[in-house]
Design a protein around this motif. Structure first.
Motif, PDB file in Angstrom:
ATOM      1  N   LEU B  52       0.877  -1.165   0.000  1.00 46.31           N
ATOM      2  CA  LEU B  52       0.000   0.000   0.000  1.00 46.31           C
ATOM      3  C   LEU B  52       0.914   1.215   0.000  1.00 46.31           C
ATOM      4  N   SER B  53       0.740   2.113  -0.966  1.00 44.41           N
ATOM      5  CA  SER B  53       1.705   3.205  -1.097  1.00 44.41           C
ATOM      6  C   SER B  53       1.027   4.546  -1.325  1.00 44.41           C
ATOM      7  N   ASP B  54       1.585   5.540  -0.668  1.00 39.00           N
ATOM      8  CA  ASP B  54       1.248   6.929  -0.972  1.00 39.00           C
ATOM      9  C   ASP B  54       1.776   7.234  -2.376  1.00 39.00           C
ATOM     10  N   TRP B  55       1.313   8.315  -2.962  1.00 33.65           N
ATOM     11  CA  TRP B  55       1.799   8.699  -4.298  1.00 33.65           C
ATOM     12  C   TRP B  55       2.937   9.709  -4.187  1.00 33.65           C
ATOM     13  N   ASN B  56       2.680  10.791  -3.485  1.00 34.15           N
ATOM     14  CA  ASN B  56       3.613  11.923  -3.456  1.00 34.15           C
ATOM     15  C   ASN B  56       4.563  11.785  -2.275  1.00 34.15           C
ATOM     16  N   MET B  57       5.797  11.373  -2.554  1.00 32.88           N
ATOM     17  CA  MET B  57       6.790  11.165  -1.489  1.00 32.88           C
ATOM     18  C   MET B  57       8.152  11.644  -1.966  1.00 32.88           C
ATOM     19  N   PRO B  58       9.042  11.990  -1.032  1.00 29.36           N
ATOM     20  CA  PRO B  58      10.411  12.362  -1.432  1.00 29.36           C
ATOM     21  C   PRO B  58      11.193  11.126  -1.882  1.00 29.36           C
ATOM     22  N   GLU B  59      12.345  11.351  -2.465  1.00 26.66           N
ATOM     23  CA  GLU B  59      13.257  10.284  -2.922  1.00 26.66           C
ATOM     24  C   GLU B  59      12.696   9.540  -4.136  1.00 26.66           C
ATOM     25  N   MET B  60      11.591   8.855  -3.961  1.00 20.32           N
ATOM     26  CA  MET B  60      10.954   8.128  -5.057  1.00 20.32           C
ATOM     27  C   MET B  60       9.450   8.133  -4.798  1.00 20.32           C
ATOM     28  N   THR B  61       8.679   8.577  -5.782  1.00 23.47           N
ATOM     29  CA  THR B  61       7.227   8.638  -5.586  1.00 23.47           C
ATOM     30  C   THR B  61       6.633   7.232  -5.660  1.00 23.47           C
ATOM     31  N   GLY B  62       5.362   7.163  -5.339  1.00 23.59           N
ATOM     32  CA  GLY B  62       4.689   5.871  -5.376  1.00 23.59           C
ATOM     33  C   GLY B  62       4.608   5.305  -6.786  1.00 23.59           C
ATOM     34  N   ILE B  63       4.317   6.148  -7.752  1.00 20.60           N
ATOM     35  CA  ILE B  63       4.200   5.642  -9.123  1.00 20.60           C
ATOM     36  C   ILE B  63       5.584   5.252  -9.658  1.00 20.60           C
ATOM     37  N   GLU B  64       6.605   5.984  -9.262  1.00 23.20           N
ATOM     38  CA  GLU B  64       7.964   5.590  -9.658  1.00 23.20           C
ATOM     39  C   GLU B  64       8.330   4.239  -9.046  1.00 23.20           C
ATOM     40  N   LEU B  65       7.884   4.011  -7.829  1.00 22.45           N
ATOM     41  CA  LEU B  65       8.108   2.713  -7.188  1.00 22.45           C
ATOM     42  C   LEU B  65       7.418   1.611  -7.989  1.00 22.45           C
ATOM     43  N   LYS B  66       6.157   1.849  -8.346  1.00 24.28           N
ATOM     44  CA  LYS B  66       5.415   0.813  -9.091  1.00 24.28           C
ATOM     45  C   LYS B  66       6.095   0.544 -10.435  1.00 24.28           C
ATOM     46  N   GLU B  67       6.541   1.596 -11.085  1.00 25.22           N
ATOM     47  CA  GLU B  67       7.197   1.419 -12.382  1.00 25.22           C
ATOM     48  C   GLU B  67       8.547   0.697 -12.227  1.00 25.22           C
ATOM     49  N   ALA B  68       9.247   0.967 -11.131  1.00 26.28           N
ATOM     50  CA  ALA B  68      10.509   0.262 -10.872  1.00 26.28           C
ATOM     51  C   ALA B  68      10.255  -1.221 -10.626  1.00 26.28           C
ATOM     52  N   LEU B  69       9.169  -1.524  -9.928  1.00 27.57           N
ATOM     53  CA  LEU B  69       8.814  -2.932  -9.691  1.00 27.57           C
ATOM     54  C   LEU B  69       8.496  -3.617 -11.018  1.00 27.57           C
ATOM     55  N   ASN B  70       7.772  -2.900 -11.884  1.00 24.20           N
ATOM     56  CA  ASN B  70       7.439  -3.478 -13.195  1.00 24.20           C
ATOM     57  C   ASN B  70       8.707  -3.784 -13.989  1.00 24.20           C
ATOM     58  N   THR B  71       9.630  -2.813 -13.961  1.00 23.71           N
ATOM     59  CA  THR B  71      10.883  -2.997 -14.704  1.00 23.71           C
ATOM     60  C   THR B  71      11.663  -4.206 -14.184  1.00 23.71           C
ATOM     61  N   ALA B  72      11.583  -4.388 -12.855  1.00 22.40           N
ATOM     62  CA  ALA B  72      12.311  -5.511 -12.247  1.00 22.40           C
ATOM     63  C   ALA B  72      11.537  -6.821 -12.344  1.00 22.40           C
ATOM     64  N   GLY B  73      10.333  -6.755 -12.890  1.00 22.71           N
ATOM     65  CA  GLY B  73       9.540  -7.977 -13.032  1.00 22.71           C
ATOM     66  C   GLY B  73       8.932  -8.462 -11.727  1.00 22.71           C
ATOM     67  N   ILE B  74       8.779  -7.547 -10.762  1.00 21.21           N
ATOM     68  CA  ILE B  74       8.205  -7.928  -9.460  1.00 21.21           C
ATOM     69  C   ILE B  74       6.706  -7.624  -9.491  1.00 21.21           C
ATOM     70  N   THR B  75       5.899  -8.636  -9.284  1.00 18.89           N
ATOM     71  CA  THR B  75       4.454  -8.489  -9.493  1.00 18.89           C
ATOM     72  C   THR B  75       3.655  -8.478  -8.195  1.00 18.89           C
ATOM     73  N   VAL B  76       4.266  -8.016  -7.119  1.00 17.12           N
ATOM     74  CA  VAL B  76       3.540  -7.968  -5.842  1.00 17.12           C
ATOM     75  C   VAL B  76       2.275  -7.103  -6.002  1.00 17.12           C
ATOM     76  N   PRO B  77       1.129  -7.572  -5.482  1.00 14.32           N
ATOM     77  CA  PRO B  77      -0.097  -6.750  -5.534  1.00 14.32           C
ATOM     78  C   PRO B  77       0.151  -5.375  -4.919  1.00 14.32           C
ATOM     79  N   PHE B  78      -0.337  -4.342  -5.584  1.00 13.95           N
ATOM     80  CA  PHE B  78       0.053  -2.969  -5.252  1.00 13.95           C
ATOM     81  C   PHE B  78      -1.169  -2.052  -5.336  1.00 13.95           C
ATOM     82  N   GLY B  79      -1.387  -1.269  -4.291  1.00 15.84           N
ATOM     83  CA  GLY B  79      -2.471  -0.287  -4.323  1.00 15.84           C
ATOM     84  C   GLY B  79      -2.004   1.043  -3.773  1.00 15.84           C
ATOM     85  N   PHE B  80      -2.587   2.119  -4.294  1.00 13.30           N
ATOM     86  CA  PHE B  80      -2.244   3.454  -3.808  1.00 13.30           C
ATOM     87  C   PHE B  80      -3.246   3.917  -2.753  1.00 13.30           C
TER      88      PHE B  80
END
Lengths: 155, 121
Positions: B52-80
């Motif tokens: 469960l992730s916030d969207w607007n965060m320092p360092e790396m936003t929530g959507i950037e996190l989700k996109e990084a997971l996609n790039t790494a092929g990690i498919t953990v269920p994810f909600g904002f």
């Protein structure tokens, strides 16, 4: 564009935040923001930029801020640090700002919160003016939610 | 189930966890991260079952996190869980593979409904 927001919308937003986060009701108050300035307060602000430029601020007396933070953390007030209290009020402003941003049709960015605490300080936003301001009260203790629009950035 | 709650506000992380428990998800283990980059580390090391992730965060936003997971092929269920829920953001979240985007302020029923709808119980 201008943000189409009336004071009733802000009262509804502040009330929804309060009931969800604090778990209690907040009612419109006859107090003014000038009344708040007479005591030590915490002010949290987020900025919105893009299709609309402005800020959303929330002002709470420090005692109320500590009380709200205690509810949010589920801890006695004396176990909270000042950072905990500032974090809690910053999150309230963040939620308010995110919801205001949602009312803007054009694409916008929301900043992270900035929070200040003290007495007799001025929140200066050059080029901006307060376009909406409401004061509500929690158990008789007033707090304010305000919209500041960057007039010099109006399209 | 191990659930990662990511939000730069410590107060909000506590509220999310408390609300989850009130919504009936009290038999789970909760872990926390205060930005997307920290969350990525936790995901790689602890392999949570839900994020469960916030969207607007320092360092790396929530959507950037989700996109990084996609790039790494990690498919953990994810909600904002975020204060920002514009149609544009909702579209971007769904396109990135997020299961839901829950708006702050939320209620216990909101959590119950959205998590139930994606089969988390």
């Amino acid at each position: 564009m201008s943000l189409q927001l009336v004071d009733d919308d802000l009262v509804g937003l502040a009330g929804a935040i309060w009931s969800s986060i604090v778990g209690q009701e907040a009612e419109p108050s006859p107090a003014s923001t000038a009344d708040l300035a007479e005591e030590r307060t915490v002010t949290a602000c987020v900025h919105i930029s893009g299709g609309w430029h402005g800020s959303v601020s929330m002002v709470l007396p420090s005692g109320l801020a500590e009380q709200v933070a205690a509810v949010m953390y589920d801890l006695p007030p004396d176990e909270l640090s000042q950072d905990d209290v500032l974090d809690a009020v910053g999150e309230l402003a963040n939620i308010a700002g995110g919801n205001v941003k949602g009312l803007i049709e054009e694409s916008c960015e929301l900043s992270l919160p900035v929070v200040a605490e003290g007495t007799s300080y001025v929140l200066a936003m050059p080029g901006s003016q307060v376009t909406s301001s409401v004061v509500l009260a929690h158990e008789g203790r007033p707090f304010a939610l305000q919209i500041h629009e960057r007039i010099d950035a109006r399209g | 189930m191990k659930i990662l709650v990511t939000d730069d506000s410590k107060a909000m992380r506590m509220i999310v966890i408390r609300t989850m428990r009130q919504a009936g998800f009290d038999g789970h283990e909760f872990v926390e991260a205060d930005n997307g980059a920290a969350a990525l580390t936790v995901i790689l090391e602890d392999a949570p079952d839900l994020v469960l992730s916030d969207w607007n965060m320092p360092e790396m936003t929530g959507i950037e996190l989700k996109e990084a997971l996609n790039t790494a092929g990690i498919t953990v269920p994810f909600g904002f869980v975020t204060s920002e829920t514009t149609p544009e953001m909702r579209e971007r979240a769904i396109e990135a593979g997020a299961l839901f985007l829950l708006a702050k302020p939320f209620t216990v029923d909101d959590f119950r409904e959205v998590l139930g709808s994606v089969g988390v119980g």
